[in-house]
Motif scaffolding. Structure first.
Motif, PDB file in Angstrom:
ATOM      1  N   LEU A 168       0.826  -1.207   0.000  1.00  0.00           N
ATOM      2  CA  LEU A 168       0.000   0.000   0.000  1.00  0.00           C
ATOM      3  C   LEU A 168       0.863   1.260   0.000  1.00  0.00           C
ATOM      4  N   VAL A 169       1.989   1.225   0.729  1.00  0.00           N
ATOM      5  CA  VAL A 169       2.858   2.401   0.736  1.00  0.00           C
ATOM      6  C   VAL A 169       3.460   2.612  -0.652  1.00  0.00           C
ATOM      7  N   MET A 170       3.850   1.524  -1.312  1.00  0.00           N
ATOM      8  CA  MET A 170       4.343   1.652  -2.689  1.00  0.00           C
ATOM      9  C   MET A 170       3.235   2.166  -3.596  1.00  0.00           C
ATOM     10  N   GLY A 171       2.002   1.766  -3.273  1.00  0.00           N
ATOM     11  CA  GLY A 171       0.849   2.206  -4.055  1.00  0.00           C
ATOM     12  C   GLY A 171       0.619   3.699  -3.971  1.00  0.00           C
ATOM     13  N   SER A 172       1.308   4.355  -3.053  1.00  0.00           N
ATOM     14  CA  SER A 172       1.213   5.812  -2.954  1.00  0.00           C
ATOM     15  C   SER A 172       1.847   6.476  -4.176  1.00  0.00           C
ATOM     16  N   VAL A 173       2.833   5.800  -4.774  1.00  0.00           N
ATOM     17  CA  VAL A 173       3.595   6.436  -5.866  1.00  0.00           C
ATOM     18  C   VAL A 173       2.721   6.816  -7.070  1.00  0.00           C
ATOM     19  N   PRO A 174       1.886   5.876  -7.607  1.00  0.00           N
ATOM     20  CA  PRO A 174       1.063   6.296  -8.746  1.00  0.00           C
ATOM     21  C   PRO A 174       0.135   7.466  -8.423  1.00  0.00           C
ATOM     22  N   PHE A 175      -0.381   7.485  -7.192  1.00  0.00           N
ATOM     23  CA  PHE A 175      -1.312   8.570  -6.864  1.00  0.00           C
ATOM     24  C   PHE A 175      -0.578   9.881  -6.583  1.00  0.00           C
ATOM     25  N   SER A 176       0.656   9.780  -6.101  1.00  0.00           N
ATOM     26  CA  SER A 176       1.455  11.007  -5.967  1.00  0.00           C
ATOM     27  C   SER A 176       1.758  11.573  -7.354  1.00  0.00           C
ATOM     28  N   ALA A 177       2.063  10.676  -8.293  1.00  0.00           N
ATOM     29  CA  ALA A 177       2.315  11.120  -9.667  1.00  0.00           C
ATOM     30  C   ALA A 177       1.067  11.775 -10.246  1.00  0.00           C
ATOM     31  N   MET A 178      -0.075  11.160  -9.960  1.00  0.00           N
ATOM     32  CA  MET A 178      -1.340  11.730 -10.433  1.00  0.00           C
ATOM     33  C   MET A 178      -1.560  13.100  -9.782  1.00  0.00           C
ATOM     34  N   GLY A 179      -1.213  13.200  -8.501  1.00  0.00           N
ATOM     35  CA  GLY A 179      -1.353  14.473  -7.789  1.00  0.00           C
ATOM     36  C   GLY A 179      -0.473  15.552  -8.403  1.00  0.00           C
ATOM     37  N   LEU A 180       0.737  15.190  -8.799  1.00  0.00           N
ATOM     38  CA  LEU A 180       1.623  16.180  -9.426  1.00  0.00           C
ATOM     39  C   LEU A 180       1.014  16.668 -10.742  1.00  0.00           C
ATOM     40  N   ALA A 181       0.437  15.706 -11.492  1.00  0.00           N
ATOM     41  CA  ALA A 181      -0.189  16.101 -12.756  1.00  0.00           C
ATOM     42  C   ALA A 181      -1.358  17.053 -12.502  1.00  0.00           C
ATOM     43  N   ILE A 182      -2.194  16.722 -11.506  1.00  0.00           N
ATOM     44  CA  ILE A 182      -3.329  17.606 -11.191  1.00  0.00           C
ATOM     45  C   ILE A 182      -2.802  18.956 -10.700  1.00  0.00           C
ATOM     46  N   GLY A 183      -1.793  18.917  -9.843  1.00  0.00           N
ATOM     47  CA  GLY A 183      -1.245  20.144  -9.270  1.00  0.00           C
ATOM     48  C   GLY A 183      -0.713  21.103 -10.322  1.00  0.00           C
ATOM     49  N   TYR A 184      -0.281  20.549 -11.449  1.00  0.00           N
ATOM     50  CA  TYR A 184       0.246  21.414 -12.500  1.00  0.00           C
ATOM     51  C   TYR A 184      -0.838  22.006 -13.386  1.00  0.00           C
ATOM     52  N   PHE A 185      -2.058  21.463 -13.304  1.00  0.00           N
ATOM     53  CA  PHE A 185      -3.090  21.988 -14.194  1.00  0.00           C
ATOM     54  C   PHE A 185      -4.278  22.588 -13.450  1.00  0.00           C
ATOM     55  N   ALA A 186      -4.328  22.395 -12.117  1.00  0.00           N
ATOM     56  CA  ALA A 186      -5.439  22.966 -11.354  1.00  0.00           C
ATOM     57  C   ALA A 186      -5.009  24.300 -10.752  1.00  0.00           C
ATOM     58  N   GLY A 187      -5.962  25.189 -10.555  1.00  0.00           N
ATOM     59  CA  GLY A 187      -5.673  26.460  -9.908  1.00  0.00           C
ATOM     60  C   GLY A 187      -5.544  26.273  -8.407  1.00  0.00           C
ATOM     61  N   PRO A 188      -4.916  27.254  -7.715  1.00  0.00           N
ATOM     62  CA  PRO A 188      -4.704  27.119  -6.280  1.00  0.00           C
ATOM     63  C   PRO A 188      -6.001  26.967  -5.491  1.00  0.00           C
ATOM     64  N   GLN A 189      -7.070  27.608  -5.949  1.00  0.00           N
ATOM     65  CA  GLN A 189      -8.327  27.525  -5.202  1.00  0.00           C
ATOM     66  C   GLN A 189      -9.111  26.282  -5.594  1.00  0.00           C
ATOM     67  N   SER A 190      -8.999  25.895  -6.857  1.00  0.00           N
ATOM     68  CA  SER A 190      -9.867  24.827  -7.343  1.00  0.00           C
ATOM     69  C   SER A 190      -9.258  23.438  -7.140  1.00  0.00           C
ATOM     70  N   ALA A 191      -7.982  23.369  -6.742  1.00  0.00           N
ATOM     71  CA  ALA A 191      -7.316  22.062  -6.655  1.00  0.00           C
ATOM     72  C   ALA A 191      -8.052  21.072  -5.739  1.00  0.00           C
ATOM     73  N   PRO A 192      -8.415  21.458  -4.480  1.00  0.00           N
ATOM     74  CA  PRO A 192      -9.078  20.473  -3.611  1.00  0.00           C
ATOM     75  C   PRO A 192     -10.369  19.940  -4.221  1.00  0.00           C
ATOM     76  N   ALA A 193     -11.149  20.831  -4.861  1.00  0.00           N
ATOM     77  CA  ALA A 193     -12.399  20.384  -5.477  1.00  0.00           C
ATOM     78  C   ALA A 193     -12.104  19.436  -6.630  1.00  0.00           C
ATOM     79  N   THR A 194     -11.080  19.777  -7.424  1.00  0.00           N
ATOM     80  CA  THR A 194     -10.704  18.910  -8.543  1.00  0.00           C
ATOM     81  C   THR A 194     -10.305  17.527  -8.031  1.00  0.00           C
ATOM     82  N   ILE A 195      -9.536  17.508  -6.940  1.00  0.00           N
ATOM     83  CA  ILE A 195      -9.103  16.221  -6.390  1.00  0.00           C
ATOM     84  C   ILE A 195     -10.326  15.405  -5.975  1.00  0.00           C
TER      85      ILE A 195
END
Lengths: 278, 346
Positions: A168-195
């Motif tokens: 499960l800890v290793m399983g964090s890696v794909p979702f962290s990668a996904m988070g980086l992708a979202i973080g680069y395209f979401a706005g600072p205010q809209s990021a939590p809602a997008t997630i």
């Protein structure tokens, strides 16, 4: 140094953009401090700890310990089964919120510019986010196991428990990668809602809330392309409730997904290199 | 190359003032110095160029943020980029920090590419930030940034230089606006950099915090650091800088010592109620501009007294006379009028 040497070294400087001379221990110190303060930052952020830690634990207590504790799914007791699925849910939340919302805010509101203007090694910033997401993922999973052990009669051989936590800890890696992708395209205010918009439906469709076999057929087919489904199947396999697909397939899907997300994050990173904020 | 440059820049603060003036006269020579390998040239020339924009333009889609700007910062001097909001000040700083790339022209820092990571260990930057991680304490922020540098200042020294001793255990989110700016200042200086970029360091601060930060910047300058600051306060540029470059609409429209710039911008505004016609007012020697404001007129003039004398002579019924110093707004107008004229002629 004579004239030619100076000219040559300055030309080389302009062309190759030399690395900073740092000892390995200095580099290690930078990465450690970056991770340490990323950890402290998130730990003190009530928004983060509340949503990331409390939700999976609350769900687990309610659906795994208060209700259904004596039931079994696919030959595995419910408290045991739900450690795997809520564990996946917790890992996903810790990783997505741990990377995407911080990155979107740092990018959009200027903090990342300050860091980029400093001699911080750029990777230190990203590695810290991923490592800290893995640490919080580990905390969620261990807390679930502890609850199950204390109140749900869950018993593991130590080897399997280690394997479950490790997976499960290793399983964090794909979702962290996904988070980086979202973080680069979401706005600072809209990021939590997008997630949330991605995280919650994905969790449902992957069988993290309602056991997979109780989902409608069409949803079960969608699940096959969703990364949380594959991580939860790996975890369920360890607690004896997997669907007996090959573990390698699940890892392959997760790996491919990670690569796609990192590719998207990289596009965002390059797009950001020449953008003015504020 | 690097140790050689470091030697050149590491000069005692006592020489600083004399050199910065000299450097203006020998600007072109100083540009050459950094590329000129001859040790003789290096020893005779004054402060070398540490950062420069050479014919730099920067476009953001439709916006021309910088238009072929030439600008230099010499070792040991304090330069202010003075201009209204949107003039291109921040763009210039971001280019010099390697945070964005010029559309045309060359940006150099320490003779090389500003994105060169080794250069970044010699620069510090205070930028305008919307949000800083709020749950970390002041000393934690500084500890982290110090770790990036090879030769950082001791924590206690940073705390005292930025006036943070009493709040070092506070979380960033609990600080006032002035305290937050001081933390950002602390982060800029913690690596003991040779070259410091301060982008609008006192924007949004009250008078007291502004003066406190000026003091901290002055202390730093006394240690022989090179500073480029941007501001839209003439007063701030005057208080801190050896040299001011006035920037407007992406072009540098005036450059000189604070006294030279003030001389160019020190206009007066005369307001009165008069029976004289606008045409008659414009004929008075020394009048730059006249405009009607309700029942009164506003007259801009470089020197007030001769104009007032004429007004009183020509109009015995004149009333409501007020003379004020022209604000920075007028100053910019005056300085930028010329460049705007050039634009329309093109």
């Amino acid at each position: 140094m004579n004239a030619e040497e100076i000219i040559m070294s300055s030309t080389a400087a302009a062309l190759t953009s030399p690395r900073i001379e740092r000892s390995p221990s200095h580099i290690a110190t930078i990465y450690l401090k970056e991770a340490k303060y990323e950890f402290l930052k998130n730990l003190r952020l009530r928004m983060y700890t509340a949503s990331v830690l409390s939700f999976p634990l609350m769900f687990y207590v309610l659906f795994g310990l208060v209700l259904n504790a004596k039931e079994a799914i696919a030959g595995t007791s419910v408290p045991m089964y739900l450690i795997a699925t809520y564990g996946t849910f917790g890992v996903m939340g810790a990783s997505l919120f741990g990377t995407a919302s911080g990155l979107a805010s740092d990018r959009g509101l200027g903090w990342l510019q300050v860091k980029r203007a400093s001699p911080m090694p750029p990777f230190a910033y990203f590695i810290a986010k991923v490592v800290v997401s893995m640490i919080f993922s580990g905390i969620v999973v261990l807390a679930l196991i502890l609850l199950g052990f204390a109140f749900g009669g869950v018993r593991f051989p130590l080897g399997e428990m280690t394997k479950l936590v490790g997976t499960l800890v290793m399983g964090s890696v794909p979702f962290s990668a996904m988070g980086l992708a979202i973080g680069y395209f979401a706005g600072p205010q809209s990021a939590p809602a997008t997630i949330n918009l991605i995280y919650l439906p994905m969790s449902f469709c992957s069988g993290l809330w309602v056991p997979f076999m109780f989902l409608p057929k069409v949803v079960r087919q969608i699940a096959l392309v969703l990364p949380p489904y594959h991580l939860s199947q790996l975890a369920l396999g360890i607690v004896g409730a997997g669907k007996h697909e090959s573990g390698a397939t699940h890892w392959e899907v997760l790996f491919a997904f990670t690569m796609i997300c990192l590719g998207i994050a990289r596009i965002g990173f390059q797009r950001d290199q020449d953008k003015l904020y504020g | 190359m690097m140790p050689l440059l470091a030697e050149k820049f590491g000069k005692p603060p006592s020489q600083r003032n004399g050199e910065s003036k000299k450097s203006q006269r020998e600007k072109s020579m100083a540009t050459v110095t950094i590329l000129d390998p001859s040790p003789f040239a290096a020893s005779t020339a004054s402060a070398p160029t540490v950062a420069s924009l050479e014919a730099v333009s920067k476009n953001y889609e439709q916006i021309r943020a910088l238009r072929s700007v030439d600008f230099e910062v010499h070792a040991g001097e304090v330069v202010a980029l003075l201009g209204p909001n949107g003039a291109g000040k921040t763009t210039a700083v971001k280019l010099l920090l390697g945070l964005s790339q010029p559309t045309a022209g060359k940006v150099r820092v320490f003779g090389g590419d500003p994105t060169n990571p080794a250069n970044r260990t010699r620069t510090g930057a205070m930028l305008q930030v919307g949000k800083v991680p709020e749950t970390l304490r002041v000393r934690e922020h500084i500890d982290l940034f110090s770790s990036y540098y090879g030769n950082p200042l001791p924590l206690a020294e940073v705390l005292s230089a930025a006036g943070l001793e009493k709040i070092s255990d506070r979380k960033f989110g609990d600080l006032s606006g002035g305290q937050r700016q001081r933390v950002l200042f602390g982060l800029a200086i913690c690596g003991n950099p040779d070259l410091l970029f301060l982008d609008e360091p006192t924007v949004g601060l009250d008078v007291e915090s502004r003066r406190a930060l000026w003091e901290e910047i002055r202390v730093l300058v006394q240690r022989g650091k090179t500073v480029l600051l941007t501001t839209h306060y003439l007063e701030e540029a005057d208080a801190l800088a050896d040299r001011i470059a006035v920037i407007n609409q992406g072009s540098i429209v005036a450059e000189g010592t604070p006294d030279e710039i003030k001389a160019k911008t020190s206009g007066k505004r005369i307001r009165c109620v008069t029976s004289l016609s606008l045409a008659a007012l414009r004929r008075i020697p020394g009048v730059v501009e006249v405009r009607e404001d309700r029942d009164a007129v506003e007259i801009s003039a470089s020197v007030a007294e001769p104009v007032v004398r004429q007004l009183l002579v020509q109009d015995a019924t004149l009333s409501g006379l007020e003379v004020t110093s022209a604000g920075l707004e007028e100053a910019f107008l005056a300085l930028t009028q010329e460049s705007n004229k050039d634009d329309t002629q093109e």
